[in-house]
Design an enzyme around this catalytic site. Structure first.
Site, PDB file in Angstrom:
ATOM      1  N   PRO A   2       0.837  -1.209   0.000  1.00  0.00           N
ATOM      2  CA  PRO A   2       0.000   0.000   0.000  1.00  0.00           C
ATOM      3  C   PRO A   2       0.875   1.263   0.000  1.00  0.00           C
ATOM      4  O   PRO A   2       1.788   1.389   0.806  1.00  0.00           O
ATOM      5  CB  PRO A   2      -0.784  -0.104   1.316  1.00  0.00           C
ATOM      6  CG  PRO A   2      -0.639  -1.526   1.747  1.00  0.00           C
ATOM      7  CD  PRO A   2       0.656  -2.018   1.197  1.00  0.00           C
ATOM      8  N   GLU A   3       0.611   2.142  -0.949  1.00  0.00           N
ATOM      9  CA  GLU A   3       1.325   3.418  -1.033  1.00  0.00           C
ATOM     10  C   GLU A   3       0.424   4.515  -0.466  1.00  0.00           C
ATOM     11  O   GLU A   3      -0.713   4.256  -0.096  1.00  0.00           O
ATOM     12  CB  GLU A   3       1.680   3.711  -2.495  1.00  0.00           C
ATOM     13  CG  GLU A   3       2.655   2.714  -3.111  1.00  0.00           C
ATOM     14  CD  GLU A   3       4.087   2.906  -2.598  1.00  0.00           C
ATOM     15  OE1 GLU A   3       4.369   3.926  -1.934  1.00  0.00           O
ATOM     16  OE2 GLU A   3       4.912   2.011  -2.856  1.00  0.00           O
TER      17      GLU A   3
END
Ligand code: ZN
Length: 270
Positions: A2-3
């Site tokens: 997840p960014e």
């Protein structure tokens, strides 16, 4: 992994289900994730009303009066709000139950995520020394220009340095540099003020766009099998080494920069 856009999308999706709700119980199915879960999580959190869900870099802060639960999704973590009776599956490590009859459930197969505690009025050491948020007003071309003078590190490494600006991961750095026409290998100190202006604009555009796109998958955070989506079909250089540039047709170059795969166009980026 997840960014920042996925974490912000998660925050926006989860917030309405948490804001103003009271924590009833906390269930820890293991004592640790990446690090041991501190005793405050099960001792202090139950009974507390949730005053908000904030994001700082890729951390989420579940705020209550005595302090905040500090969450990081690591490589593979996800958060969902589910009916309390939903049976836990493998890797569902933590449940924070709410007075709405729902639970905030933290799933993390690889356990690089964390759940920590930040007492009210203090700053956790993980949050110390972080640069500005890329979508806040204190981030911009002038800021990057001033900070980069004399720096010999490649501009891509500079942009991914969390003390410079938070949340610009490998994908977003590669795409922003392409959009700004800057070669990722160029020394950070050798990029002009004007070009840093273009780069800051590109970072903002790409992250905002990704957050907007994430908005279309908000319901996934409420379903048992939901997962945040990327925008792979829109990537111009990331992961496209050896393929033709979508702008000029040249074969995209590739190399490793600071141990991260990097692709760029020698025609469009200087
Ligand atoms: Zn090109």
């Amino acid at each position: 992994m997840p960014e920042l856009p996925e974490v912000e999308t998660a925050r926006r999706g989860l917030s309405p289900h948490l804001q103003g709700r009271r924590v009833t119980t906390v269930t820890l199915r293991r004592p640790d994730l990446r690090w041991p879960i501190p005793p405050e999580i099960s001792a202090v959190l139950p009974g507390q009303p949730i005053t908000g869900l904030r994001r700082r870099a890729k951390y989420l802060l579940l705020d209550t009066a005595p302090g905040s639960a500090l969450l990081h999704l690591g490589m593979s973590g996800s958060l969902r709000v589910l009916p309390a009776a939903t049976p836990p599956t493998l890797h569902d490590h933590v449940d924070i139950a709410l007075d709405s009859g729902k639970v905030l459930r933290f799933n993390d197969p690889r356990r690089f995520g964390c759940l920590l505690w930040q007492p009210a009025g203090e700053q956790h050491e993980l949050l110390a020394g972080l640069g500005p948020e890329p979508l806040d007003d204190d981030f911009g071309g002038d800021y990057l220009f001033e900070l980069s003078r004399g720096r010999k590190a490649p501009v891509k490494a500079f942009l991914m340095d969390q003390s410079v600006v938070v949340g610009v991961g490998n994908i977003y750095a590669a795409e922003s540099l392409f959009r700004a026409g800057i070669a990722p290998t160029r020394a950070a100190g050798r990029v002009s003020r004007e070009r840093y202006g273009a780069l800051a604009g590109a970072v903002r555009y790409i992250l905002s766009h990704a957050i907007q796109r994430g908005g279309t998958t908000l319901r996934d955070f409420l379903s048992p099998d939901g997962a945040p989506g990327y925008f792979e079909q829109e990537l111009l250089v990331y992961g496209r080494e050896g393929e033709p540039c979508k702008v000029c047709g040249r074969t995209l170059k590739g190399s490793r920069l600071g141990q991260r795969a990097t692709a760029w166009c020698a025609g469009c980026q200087r």
